[in-house]
Design a protein around this motif. Sequence first.
Motif, mmCIF file in Angstrom:
data_model
loop_
_atom_site.group_PDB
_atom_site.id
_atom_site.type_symbol
_atom_site.label_atom_id
_atom_site.label_comp_id
_atom_site.label_asym_id
_atom_site.label_seq_id
_atom_site.Cartn_x
_atom_site.Cartn_y
_atom_site.Cartn_z
ATOM 1 N N PRO A 185 14.261 6.445 -1.937
ATOM 2 C CA PRO A 185 13.968 5.094 -2.439
ATOM 3 C C PRO A 185 12.511 4.716 -2.169
ATOM 4 N N THR A 186 11.850 4.181 -3.185
ATOM 5 C CA THR A 186 10.474 3.718 -3.032
ATOM 6 C C THR A 186 10.467 2.381 -2.283
ATOM 7 N N PRO A 187 9.313 1.968 -1.760
ATOM 8 C CA PRO A 187 9.285 0.688 -1.026
ATOM 9 C C PRO A 187 9.797 -0.501 -1.832
ATOM 10 N N LEU A 188 9.403 -0.623 -3.108
ATOM 11 C CA LEU A 188 9.890 -1.755 -3.905
ATOM 12 C C LEU A 188 11.382 -1.618 -4.200
ATOM 13 N N ALA A 189 11.826 -0.403 -4.517
ATOM 14 C CA ALA A 189 13.238 -0.189 -4.840
ATOM 15 C C ALA A 189 14.125 -0.328 -3.613
ATOM 16 N N ALA A 190 13.588 0.003 -2.428
ATOM 17 C CA ALA A 190 14.403 -0.081 -1.210
ATOM 18 C C ALA A 190 14.907 -1.497 -0.978
ATOM 19 N N ALA A 191 14.051 -2.476 -1.272
ATOM 20 C CA ALA A 191 14.490 -3.868 -1.112
ATOM 21 C C ALA A 191 15.632 -4.197 -2.052
ATOM 22 N N MET A 192 15.647 -3.586 -3.234
ATOM 23 C CA MET A 192 16.724 -3.839 -4.197
ATOM 24 C C MET A 192 18.071 -3.335 -3.664
ATOM 25 N N HIS A 243 0.834 -1.209 0.000
ATOM 26 C CA HIS A 243 0.000 0.000 0.000
ATOM 27 C C HIS A 243 0.866 1.255 0.000
ATOM 28 N N LEU A 244 1.982 1.226 0.728
ATOM 29 C CA LEU A 244 2.889 2.378 0.747
ATOM 30 C C LEU A 244 3.503 2.596 -0.641
ATOM 31 N N GLN A 245 3.842 1.500 -1.336
ATOM 32 C CA GLN A 245 4.367 1.618 -2.689
ATOM 33 C C GLN A 245 3.353 2.324 -3.591
ATOM 34 N N ARG A 246 2.114 1.936 -3.492
ATOM 35 C CA ARG A 246 1.070 2.538 -4.320
ATOM 36 C C ARG A 246 0.881 4.023 -3.960
ATOM 37 N N GLU A 247 1.081 4.348 -2.693
ATOM 38 C CA GLU A 247 0.875 5.720 -2.223
ATOM 39 C C GLU A 247 1.981 6.660 -2.690
ATOM 40 N N VAL A 248 3.240 6.217 -2.609
ATOM 41 C CA VAL A 248 4.359 7.111 -2.923
ATOM 42 C C VAL A 248 4.831 6.984 -4.373
ATOM 43 N N SER A 249 4.461 5.907 -5.047
ATOM 44 C CA SER A 249 4.877 5.706 -6.427
ATOM 45 C C SER A 249 3.702 5.113 -7.196
ATOM 46 N N LYS A 250 3.868 3.959 -7.788
ATOM 47 C CA LYS A 250 2.774 3.224 -8.405
ATOM 48 C C LYS A 250 3.178 1.770 -8.515
#
Length: 810
Positions: A761-768, A576-583
């Motif tokens: 960093p976005t939530p998905l990118a942070a894991a990278m 949900h945070l990923q969708r909120e701050v990015s897409k």
Amino acid sequence: MTALPPLFDDWFAKRGWSIHPHQREMLARADAPALMLIAPTGGGKTLAGFLPTLAELADGSHKGLHTLYVSPLKALATDIRRNLTIPVEEMGLPIRIEDRTGDTKQTAKKRQRADPPHILLTTPESLALMISYEDAPRIFAGLKRIVVDEIHALMEGKRGDQLMLSLGRLETLAPGLRRVGLSATVEDPEALASLLAKHPEPCEIIEADPGPDPDISMLRTEAPPPWAGAGGGYAVREVLEQVKKHKTTLIFHNTRAQAEIFFHKLWLANEDDLPIGIHHGSLSRQVRANVEAAMVAGELKAIVCTGSLDLGIDWGDVDLVIQIGAPKNVKRLVQRIGRANHRYNAPSKALLVPANRFEVVECMAALEAVKAHELDGSPRGPGPLDVLCQHIMITACAGPFDEDALFAEVKTVGPYAGISRAQFDDCLDFVATGGYALRAYDKWKRLLQRPDGLWQLRDPRSALRIRMNIGTIQDADMLKVRMRGGGGRPLGEVEEGFASSLTPGDTFLIGGQVVRYETLREMTVEVTRRADREPRIATYAGAKMPTSAQLAHRILDDLQRPDWPELPRHTRDWLHLQREVSKMPERGRILVETFEHDGRHHACFHTFAGRHAQQTLGLLLTRRMETLGLHPLGFVGTDYATLVWGLDELTDPAPLFEAHELREGLEGWLTSNAVMKRTFRGVASIAGLIEKNLPQVRKTGKQATFSSDILYDTLAKYDPDHLILRVTRDEAMRGLVDFARVEEMLERTKGRVDLVRAARPTPLAAAMLLERDRVPVAGAGRERLAEQEAARLLKESGLAAFGAPTVAGV
């Protein structure tokens, strides 16, 4: 139709069994030239495959070999022999059953050639060896049936292609041979059946009742999964609790190294001293046999394992399967689930343990695919020509052959039905001469054509060397590991590259125990036992498996849902945070996120193309970025995304994804890359250009690599269109490079790119950012960094006024 003798009905009745419908149907259609049975694990498919054979042999009239059984695993052949022997002995049938694998003693192999049993259980490699002998026509003259078990697993690679070529040869030696294929997991039955049958004849398909859906879910853990990584160490306590609650648990891992790490952690946490074993392909044969025997005897509560236990072996007490790490492939997951509960029409029970936060999403998608009965698989290409080259040499070992007859025989083999005469002639010319650039060397002149037009071995003594190198399995170069001292017992094998990095005193894991490296003697790693709790970890053969295209598409679709109530709260909140701050990434678009972090510009490309393709994309994108003056410094790829960092901001990602530019970049990269040489080595070994096994000697990995590199460079310079180079290129594109997945992604997205410029960093990118397998990029970016660092140092030292800094050797 083959009738079941009354003796069999009595035997079934005494055991309280009744013959299953699909077993009766196999008997009714036993005379079909080709027949494939798809039945769930525990459904008695192996017995179904053998019932016609047992019925036909019951009267004792057949002399010699009647049925060949081929499996992908030696252990499976041994297990089937044990299971078949029970009804044969209890009914007093006059049937001899033997197995012939790489573990069979030479004396037994010689006896089997002179006096074959009625039923012979073997592997593709041993079968290929048998048809290479001059007396093959006598051995197989009375052959009536061949049963191929776990056919789906064999046909996923070159072992299946070699097996089908062997079947084509057997058809010539024993016309009218009936072919039977057995499997529990087939995503495209018609396509697989067409490979089994003699082309263009049809293959009949019998599909048994699949039984109830498995009881499968994600294991709930107290600690959330880590943001990155490939192990399941955080879930050790919960896994142990599940082991305690069940009779026998199989704990699957995707790689051998991960299995060793998890077993070690599990053992350290095993305060109740539960009997737990480990099983994978790098352990010694005796260690594996001991574990298998303990499992059969019901002496183990759990076994940590890899793909070595994916198939077939019937352990009735296994009532739980745990998959550590996302399965990456739905078909493989279904196969592993089937290891639990071998009772017909009883559900198998399985738990998934995602290794990191994003794998929670992948596990959810895999669970949905299993429940929807959607299996995945990659479309097969035509039969590989390096395997055909080996088959031509095998045929020549057995005696002179006619090229027209052999070509006609090969055309009846499913994977090679579309081969052209020019392709066949290329293979024949290569085997006979070595090809244009090598025809001046006697070493590669294997065949000669006699005045009567038949082809034969140029030197009959070369048959021994050819037979020693039969097979398509390309293992990494492994060294034996033994306990130090006279008669030290073998523990298994480690990669040669890992062994060469060890110094005396280093500790590592093998077979679940910590050992101390002492010395390397005569290609054997000598060790002593240690009780260290934190060893170095041995690296084993086998790359990480990429997520299948079908599973990746399902993940992308799942990400578009408004909510994910079935996911743990920590993962739901993250998405949900990923969708909120990015897409969210979409199946028909490429999502590119850019941000600054740690003084560097980052760009995260979410394309969901699988690990190999994402790594390739990293190489190609950084080359394009270098050309555009963006000064990339490095990248890291996972199954889902590629993260690139550099000195300049990416403002327009669309030009990076022009298919023509990417393909040109791939061509330039491949010509000078180690991937091609690594792939060439495997292809050349299969085709007979490189011999790893020689009488009285075996080349080390370094020797084999050195000789293959010289050959590769020679052919690339003087004969770039050489057959083996063409095969190498095609294989590299499909395998380690997987450019087909890149092209599939480009076709799926059609240039539609979404750019999100983020402040952090976005939530998905942070894991990278936490991924370890980082690849540095050597280019103008690093030169610029070096110049800046030199200038800083000169300024600090007061020497800047003496001139602009220069950096030698950069």
